[in-house]
Design a protein around this motif. Structure first.
Motif, PDB file in Angstrom:
ATOM      1  N   ARG A  28      52.904 -21.257  -6.964  1.00  0.00           N
ATOM      2  CA  ARG A  28      52.607 -20.192  -7.925  1.00  0.00           C
ATOM      3  C   ARG A  28      53.132 -20.572  -9.311  1.00  0.00           C
ATOM      4  O   ARG A  28      52.445 -20.400 -10.324  1.00  0.00           O
ATOM      5  N   MET A  31      50.880 -23.121 -10.800  1.00  0.00           N
ATOM      6  CA  MET A  31      49.617 -22.537 -11.267  1.00  0.00           C
ATOM      7  C   MET A  31      49.816 -21.800 -12.596  1.00  0.00           C
ATOM      8  O   MET A  31      48.943 -21.813 -13.455  1.00  0.00           O
ATOM      9  N   GLN A  32      50.981 -21.183 -12.763  1.00  0.00           N
ATOM     10  CA  GLN A  32      51.274 -20.526 -14.034  1.00  0.00           C
ATOM     11  C   GLN A  32      51.391 -21.562 -15.153  1.00  0.00           C
ATOM     12  O   GLN A  32      50.916 -21.331 -16.265  1.00  0.00           O
ATOM     13  N   GLN A  35      47.919 -22.660 -15.939  1.00  0.00           N
ATOM     14  CA  GLN A  35      47.217 -21.599 -16.682  1.00  0.00           C
ATOM     15  C   GLN A  35      47.631 -21.603 -18.149  1.00  0.00           C
ATOM     16  O   GLN A  35      46.792 -21.489 -19.030  1.00  0.00           O
ATOM     17  N   THR A  94      42.988 -21.462 -11.178  1.00  0.00           N
ATOM     18  CA  THR A  94      44.346 -20.950 -11.432  1.00  0.00           C
ATOM     19  C   THR A  94      44.343 -19.426 -11.550  1.00  0.00           C
ATOM     20  O   THR A  94      45.243 -18.765 -11.043  1.00  0.00           O
ATOM     21  N   THR A  95      43.320 -18.880 -12.199  1.00  0.00           N
ATOM     22  CA  THR A  95      43.209 -17.419 -12.325  1.00  0.00           C
ATOM     23  C   THR A  95      42.995 -16.783 -10.958  1.00  0.00           C
ATOM     24  O   THR A  95      43.625 -15.763 -10.622  1.00  0.00           O
ATOM     25  N   ALA A  98      46.171 -16.776  -8.866  1.00  0.00           N
ATOM     26  CA  ALA A  98      47.075 -15.681  -9.259  1.00  0.00           C
ATOM     27  C   ALA A  98      46.612 -14.359  -8.647  1.00  0.00           C
ATOM     28  O   ALA A  98      47.429 -13.569  -8.152  1.00  0.00           O
ATOM     29  N   ARG A  99      45.301 -14.113  -8.650  1.00  0.00           N
ATOM     30  CA  ARG A  99      44.775 -12.878  -8.073  1.00  0.00           C
ATOM     31  C   ARG A  99      45.050 -12.829  -6.569  1.00  0.00           C
ATOM     32  O   ARG A  99      45.519 -11.819  -6.042  1.00  0.00           O
ATOM     33  N   TYR A 101      47.347 -14.470  -4.898  1.00  0.00           N
ATOM     34  CA  TYR A 101      48.797 -14.363  -4.700  1.00  0.00           C
ATOM     35  C   TYR A 101      49.226 -12.899  -4.811  1.00  0.00           C
ATOM     36  O   TYR A 101      50.016 -12.418  -4.004  1.00  0.00           O
ATOM     37  N   ASN A 102      48.695 -12.203  -5.824  1.00  0.00           N
ATOM     38  CA  ASN A 102      49.039 -10.793  -6.004  1.00  0.00           C
ATOM     39  C   ASN A 102      48.582  -9.946  -4.826  1.00  0.00           C
ATOM     40  O   ASN A 102      49.296  -9.040  -4.391  1.00  0.00           O
ATOM     41  N   LYS A 109      48.707  -5.591 -11.065  1.00  0.00           N
ATOM     42  CA  LYS A 109      48.890  -5.865 -12.493  1.00  0.00           C
ATOM     43  C   LYS A 109      48.561  -4.612 -13.281  1.00  0.00           C
ATOM     44  O   LYS A 109      47.543  -3.971 -13.048  1.00  0.00           O
ATOM     45  N   GLU A 139      53.452  -5.462 -11.844  1.00  0.00           N
ATOM     46  CA  GLU A 139      53.677  -6.548 -12.797  1.00  0.00           C
ATOM     47  C   GLU A 139      53.115  -6.068 -14.130  1.00  0.00           C
ATOM     48  O   GLU A 139      51.910  -5.898 -14.278  1.00  0.00           O
TER      49      GLU A 139
END
Length: 186
Positions: A28, A31-32, A35, A94-95, A98-99, A101-102, A109, A139
């Motif tokens: 994660r 990936m950040q 991004q 990457t986007t 993140a989705r 992972y959330n 978010k 978040e």
């Protein structure tokens, strides 16, 4: 997003592998980093999308850029993308990562937009209020838009709460334009 299905599949594969290897948080963070690099540097995105630059050259350039910044697993994943000719989809992947992972970690978010920057105490209070009305972890993302004049706009995944002065002024303008108290004369 150019190819959401492809991005979803590659992100899902990476999430599953990271969970299996116990490196989800490490990946994660990687990936950040990716991004931030792709959003902050259009030259990297141009490099990824360029059909002129050969895949082995792309791998060397990406390795030089990312050396010491990402884990071995993420580095191998990027090598796989380049080998398969999918490196141009890296920003989308990457986007999507993140989705996913959330979703996996039950994180929602929330974006709050105000006319002036919020201090930490107010932001913390807002976060507590939003978390109280939800069963997810929150978040927070903040944005400043002076056109709002005052108030705020709160966006979650499926709701929008607009308590801005700008919206109130638009509502008043609309009411004056309709003028329901004067009959239409023809």
């Amino acid at each position: 997003m150019q190819n959401p299905r492809l991005a979803s599949r590659y992100a899902k594969s990476l999430v599953d592998l990271a969970v299996e290897k116990g490196q989800l948080e490490v990946v994660r963070a990687d990936m950040q980093v990716l991004q931030q690099i792709t959003k902050g540097n259009p030259d990297v995105v141009t490099l990824l999308k360029s059909p002129v630059i050969k895949p082995d050259k792309k791998q060397k350039i990406l390795a030089a850029i990312l050396e010491g910044k990402i884990s071995n697993m993420t580095s191998m994943f990027i090598q796989l993308l380049v080998a398969k000719g999918r490196e141009s989809n890296l920003p989308e992947i990457t986007t999507e990562f993140a989705r996913q992972y959330n979703v996996l970690n039950n994180i929602s978010k929330v974006k709050i937009t105000t006319a002036v920057p919020l201090d930490a105490a107010i932001l913390s209070t807002i976060k507590q209020k939003v978390e109280a009305g939800s069963d997810k972890k929150i978040e927070m993302e903040t944005a400043v838009e002076p056109d709002l004049i005052g108030g705020f706009v709160l966006e979650t995944e499926d709701r929008l709460f607009d308590a801005s002065i700008l919206r109130d002024l638009k509502d008043i303008k609309k009411q004056f334009a309709q003028n329901i108290y004067t009959p239409n004369i023809k």
